[in-house]
Write an enzyme that holds these catalytic residues in place. Structure first.
Site, PDB file in Angstrom:
ATOM      1  N   LYS A 173      -8.470  24.134   3.553  1.00 35.22           N
ATOM      2  CA  LYS A 173      -7.231  23.577   2.607  1.00 35.22           C
ATOM      3  C   LYS A 173      -7.876  22.761   1.172  1.00 35.22           C
ATOM      4  O   LYS A 173      -8.480  21.806   1.731  1.00 35.22           O
ATOM      5  CB  LYS A 173      -6.643  22.429   3.624  1.00 35.22           C
ATOM      6  N   GLU A 246     -17.648  13.709   5.044  1.00 33.97           N
ATOM      7  CA  GLU A 246     -18.750  13.406   3.842  1.00 33.97           C
ATOM      8  C   GLU A 246     -17.603  12.770   2.897  1.00 33.97           C
ATOM      9  O   GLU A 246     -16.731  13.277   2.512  1.00 33.97           O
ATOM     10  CB  GLU A 246     -18.595  15.030   3.054  1.00 33.97           C
ATOM     11  N   CYS A 280     -19.761  12.332  -5.429  1.00 35.05           N
ATOM     12  CA  CYS A 280     -19.851  11.469  -4.570  1.00 35.05           C
ATOM     13  C   CYS A 280     -21.336  10.796  -4.706  1.00 35.05           C
ATOM     14  O   CYS A 280     -21.485   9.503  -4.413  1.00 35.05           O
ATOM     15  CB  CYS A 280     -19.833  12.070  -3.293  1.00 35.05           C
ATOM     16  N   GLU A 378     -16.195   2.324  -4.823  1.00 36.00           N
ATOM     17  CA  GLU A 378     -16.372   3.497  -5.709  1.00 36.00           C
ATOM     18  C   GLU A 378     -15.654   3.613  -6.574  1.00 36.00           C
ATOM     19  O   GLU A 378     -14.486   3.350  -6.714  1.00 36.00           O
ATOM     20  CB  GLU A 378     -16.008   4.670  -4.362  1.00 36.00           C
TER      21      GLU A 378
HETATM   22  P1  NDP Z   1      -8.797  12.625  -0.490  1.00 37.75           P
HETATM   23  O1  NDP Z   1      -9.342  11.794   0.659  1.00 37.75           O
HETATM   24  O2  NDP Z   1      -7.818  11.958  -1.163  1.00 37.75           O
HETATM   25  O3  NDP Z   1      -8.785  13.929  -0.190  1.00 37.75           O
HETATM   26  C1  NDP Z   1      -9.416  14.990   0.336  1.00 37.75           C
HETATM   27  C2  NDP Z   1      -8.779  16.059   1.068  1.00 37.75           C
HETATM   28  O4  NDP Z   1      -8.184  15.716   2.020  1.00 37.75           O
HETATM   29  C3  NDP Z   1      -8.097  16.839  -0.024  1.00 37.75           C
HETATM   30  O5  NDP Z   1      -7.578  18.106   0.155  1.00 37.75           O
HETATM   31  C4  NDP Z   1      -6.602  16.265   0.410  1.00 37.75           C
HETATM   32  O6  NDP Z   1      -5.469  16.959  -0.042  1.00 37.75           O
HETATM   33  C5  NDP Z   1      -6.745  16.226   1.689  1.00 37.75           C
HETATM   34  N1  NDP Z   1      -5.927  15.194   2.629  1.00 37.75           N
HETATM   35  C6  NDP Z   1      -5.094  14.295   2.011  1.00 37.75           C
HETATM   36  N2  NDP Z   1      -4.327  13.440   2.813  1.00 37.75           N
HETATM   37  C7  NDP Z   1      -5.009  14.004   4.046  1.00 37.75           C
HETATM   38  C8  NDP Z   1      -4.490  13.681   5.483  1.00 37.75           C
HETATM   39  N3  NDP Z   1      -3.798  12.842   5.878  1.00 37.75           N
HETATM   40  N4  NDP Z   1      -5.096  14.308   6.484  1.00 37.75           N
HETATM   41  C9  NDP Z   1      -5.963  15.432   6.215  1.00 37.75           C
HETATM   42  N5  NDP Z   1      -6.386  15.609   4.774  1.00 37.75           N
HETATM   43  C10 NDP Z   1      -5.557  15.249   3.909  1.00 37.75           C
HETATM   44  O7  NDP Z   1     -10.168  12.401  -1.419  1.00 37.75           O
HETATM   45  P2  NDP Z   1     -10.287  13.123  -2.939  1.00 37.75           P
HETATM   46  O8  NDP Z   1      -9.654  14.428  -3.205  1.00 37.75           O
HETATM   47  O9  NDP Z   1      -9.503  12.000  -3.862  1.00 37.75           O
HETATM   48  O10 NDP Z   1     -11.691  13.017  -3.457  1.00 37.75           O
HETATM   49  C11 NDP Z   1     -12.453  12.112  -3.719  1.00 37.75           C
HETATM   50  C12 NDP Z   1     -13.155  11.436  -2.484  1.00 37.75           C
HETATM   51  O11 NDP Z   1     -14.243  12.469  -1.977  1.00 37.75           O
HETATM   52  C13 NDP Z   1     -14.301  10.456  -3.008  1.00 37.75           C
HETATM   53  O12 NDP Z   1     -14.326   9.386  -2.285  1.00 37.75           O
HETATM   54  C14 NDP Z   1     -15.592  11.168  -2.988  1.00 37.75           C
HETATM   55  O13 NDP Z   1     -16.657  10.224  -2.927  1.00 37.75           O
HETATM   56  C15 NDP Z   1     -15.564  11.874  -1.961  1.00 37.75           C
HETATM   57  N6  NDP Z   1     -16.376  13.011  -2.000  1.00 37.75           N
HETATM   58  C16 NDP Z   1     -17.412  13.027  -0.951  1.00 37.75           C
HETATM   59  C17 NDP Z   1     -18.471  14.005  -1.151  1.00 37.75           C
HETATM   60  C18 NDP Z   1     -19.660  14.114  -0.096  1.00 37.75           C
HETATM   61  O14 NDP Z   1     -20.066  15.017   0.187  1.00 37.75           O
HETATM   62  N7  NDP Z   1     -19.815  12.939   0.756  1.00 37.75           N
HETATM   63  C19 NDP Z   1     -18.293  15.054  -2.145  1.00 37.75           C
HETATM   64  C20 NDP Z   1     -17.171  14.941  -3.052  1.00 37.75           C
HETATM   65  C21 NDP Z   1     -16.253  14.115  -2.658  1.00 37.75           C
HETATM   66  P3  NDP Z   1      -4.762  16.483  -1.391  1.00 37.75           P
HETATM   67  O15 NDP Z   1      -5.792  16.811  -2.437  1.00 37.75           O
HETATM   68  O16 NDP Z   1      -3.725  17.873  -1.550  1.00 37.75           O
HETATM   69  O17 NDP Z   1      -4.164  15.424  -1.085  1.00 37.75           O
END
Ligand code: NDP
Length: 527
Positions: A173, A246, A280, A378
């Site tokens: 997803k 992550e 991140c 962050e």
């Molecule tokens: P989100 O947590 O908003 O979204 C991550 C994913 O989860 C998206 O595909 C999102 O879908 C999906 N999602 C949203 N709601 C749900 C739910 N209730 N249950 C399951 N999945 C859900 O994060 P962001 O996309 O905003 O990404 C940014 C964050 O990711 C930052 O905090 C960053 O630090 C972290 N990150 C961490 C990394 C690591 O390796 N540690 C690497 C890269 C980023 P949708 O977008 O369609 O809402």
């Protein structure tokens, strides 16, 4: 109406419109899949997984290498799609997303067999008793991958390749902001000959992600925010399935007084502003020793002024658009909050309305403190807040004063001093004289401590997250009962006391003193 609002409004319905955050143009439309459709995808994946797991590593690797060739042949078109959906410079899509994944694909296609080879365990004195233990690694079944928008290609692709090579089926997803990049991953594997159903990309919004976490997968690999990560962990707990999380970071960079100032300044600028700071592992807190602070900060500011900010697909762009209005607002809030508490803007500090899309100037802040959001939460944007320090103790205290612990870096000409400090920092990866890039090394583990997450991706540790270790224990001696079986006679009780005193020392010489008792016990019968 902003681009972001448009996307979310449409996502209420059955379709998601993906927009270029730099121009607002539509990039494409994808279905917003329902929970029922996600469950059906997981069922299809499960039906195909057994046959896939039965193939040997070489055959699976052949398909991954074919997919790799397709990526290589179409590298510019894929980079353009990544740039258009995420806003990042096209050149950066090649350097930070495509090149590392091409390397990862060849590495896991060739090395997974070796990384997952059967392990024989040393079982000490049990081995002397004719027994042996081995660990074999079996696929988990169906792995659900939920990925974010900031590295829409590299993050999911790496996990897809590792999961497939380990013999799993995958349901992916992608973020609703970058669904077309997600679909491209599926298309590449389909064209490479991956059997239908083994990799399915389910597009949709957060509800689709939540549905995947509840759809009966065997493990969830989640990358995203702490808040959503907790929701995913709750869903996993309800089903008693494992998950890797992550999550975010607030990564410190420590520049010691003996560092190469020019190199450290260039690293801070790249580490803080690559992908508009939306990584991140971006440098989110910069600590520089007071002795070199003036020179270092001048160098950073000069380099930031020279950065070219523009639409990502234009040649020569260093910094592109941010990915969403929501993220840009967080950046504005953090900068405004810091300034209202006395921070000084050395460069940047504003939105770039002149460029049309979601651009925020690369910004350097001085006179910041740990009371400000910009040093605690962050930011995930192009902001580099700088503090000066006097002693190692002081800077280590500050570096560890965070709920996050993803990566950190130490800059010094003295590698052993760097290593010593690195070991005192609470973070999953600490680099010495390097910054940000180790997610691009296929061989090294990636993952955080504290609120930055649970588990690992990449490297052997990441691969082990995608398999179920099974312990096979064999006793080759088939003519004698074990000493500890029934019946518990007085003589048995005496022998067990002896075993507790001697066998449990781990020393075979001690155990040998019990040999007469052990032999008697083997032939003992209750009257
Ligand atoms: P989100 O947590 O908003 O979204 C991550 C994913 O989860 C998206 O595909 C999102 O879908 C999906 N999602 C949203 N709601 C749900 C739910 N209730 N249950 C399951 N999945 C859900 O994060 P962001 O996309 O905003 O990404 C940014 C964050 O990711 C930052 O905090 C960053 O630090 C972290 N990150 C961490 C990394 C690591 O390796 N540690 C690497 C890269 C980023 P949708 O977008 O369609 O809402």
């Amino acid at each position: 109406m902003s681009v972001q609002t448009l996307t979310l409004a449409t996502a209420e319905n059955t379709e998601i419109i993906s927009h270029d955050p730099a121009t607002g143009e539509e990039v494409g439309r994808v279905p917003n899949l329902s929970a029922a459709e996600v469950i059906a995808a997981v069922k299809r994946a499960r039906a195909m997984q057994g046959a896939w797991a039965a193939l040997d590593f070489k055959e699976r690797g052949r398909i991954v290498m074919r997919a790799r060739q397709i990526v290589l042949d179409e590298i510019d078109a894929i980079a353009r799609l990544i740039s258009r959906e995420s806003g990042k410079p096209l050149t950066e899509a090649i350097s930070m997303e495509l090149t590392p994944t091409l390397d990862l694909m060849q590495f896991f296609a060739r090395k997974t067999k070796k990384l997952l080879r059967t392990e024989k365990l040393d079982i000490g004195q049990y081995g002397l008793m004719g027994r042996s233990s081995r660990i074999i690694y079996k696929p988990l079944g169906v792995v659900g991958i939920i990925s974010p928008w900031n590295f829409p290609w590299a993050i999911p692709l790496g996990e897809v390749v590792m999961a497939l090579m380990a013999g799993n089926a995958v349901v992916l997803k992608p973020s609703e902001l970058t669904p077309l990049v997600g679909l491209k991953i599926g298309e590449v594997f389909k064209r490479a000959g991956l059997p239908e159903g083994l990799l399915q990309v389910v597009t949709g919004d957060g509800k689709t992600g939540a549905a995947l976490a509840e759809a009966g997968v065997d493990k969830i690999m989640f990358t995203g925010s702490v808040a959503t990560g907790k929701r995913v962990a709750e869903a996993a707990a309800r089903q008693l399935i494992p998950c890797v999380l992550e999550l975010g970071g607030k990564d410190p960079m420590i520049v010691l007084e003996d560092a190469n100032v020019l190199m450290a300044a260039s690293a801070a600028v790249w580490g803080g502003f690559a992908n508009s700071g939306q990584a991140c592992a971006s440098v989110e807190r910069l600590y520089v020793h007071e002795k070199i602070a003036t020179q270092f900060i001048e160098q950073v500011v000069a380099q930031v002024r020279a950065l070219e900010q523009n639409i990502g697909t234009r040649e020569g762009t260093d910094i592109g658009a941010m990915s969403s209005e929501r993220q840009l607002k967080i950046v504005e809030e953090h900068v405004n909050d810091a300034v209202s508490q006395g921070a000084r803007v050395l460069v940047g500090g504003h939105r770039r309305d002149d460029l049309g899309g979601m651009f925020y100037e690369p910004t350097v802040l001085a006179d910041v403190s740990h009371q400000m959001d910009v040093m605690r939460e962050e930011t995930f944007g192009p902001v580099l807040p700088v503090m000066t320090f006097k002693t190692e103790e002081e800077v280590l205290r500050w570096a560890n004063d965070s709920v996050f612990g993803l990566t950190a870096s130490v800059w010094t000409r003295d590698a052993s001093r760097g290593r010593r400090l690195a070991e005192k920092i609470e973070a999953g990866t600490v680099t010495v004289n390097e910054v940000l890039y180790t997610h691009g090394i296929a061989q090294t583990p990636w993952g955080g401590m504290k609120q930055s997450g649970i588990g690992r991706t990449h490297g052997r540790l990441g691969l082990l997250e995608l398999v179920a270790p099974q312990h096979i224990h064999v006793n080759r001696v088939t003519s004698f009962r074990d000493l500890w079986w029934f019946s518990y006679t007085p003589r048995a009780a005496e022998l067990f006391r002896g075993l507790a005193r001697r066998f449990a020392t781990g020393n075979p010489l001690q155990t040998s003193l019990l040999l007469p008792q052990m032999i008697r016990r083997l032939f003992e019968r209750r009257n």
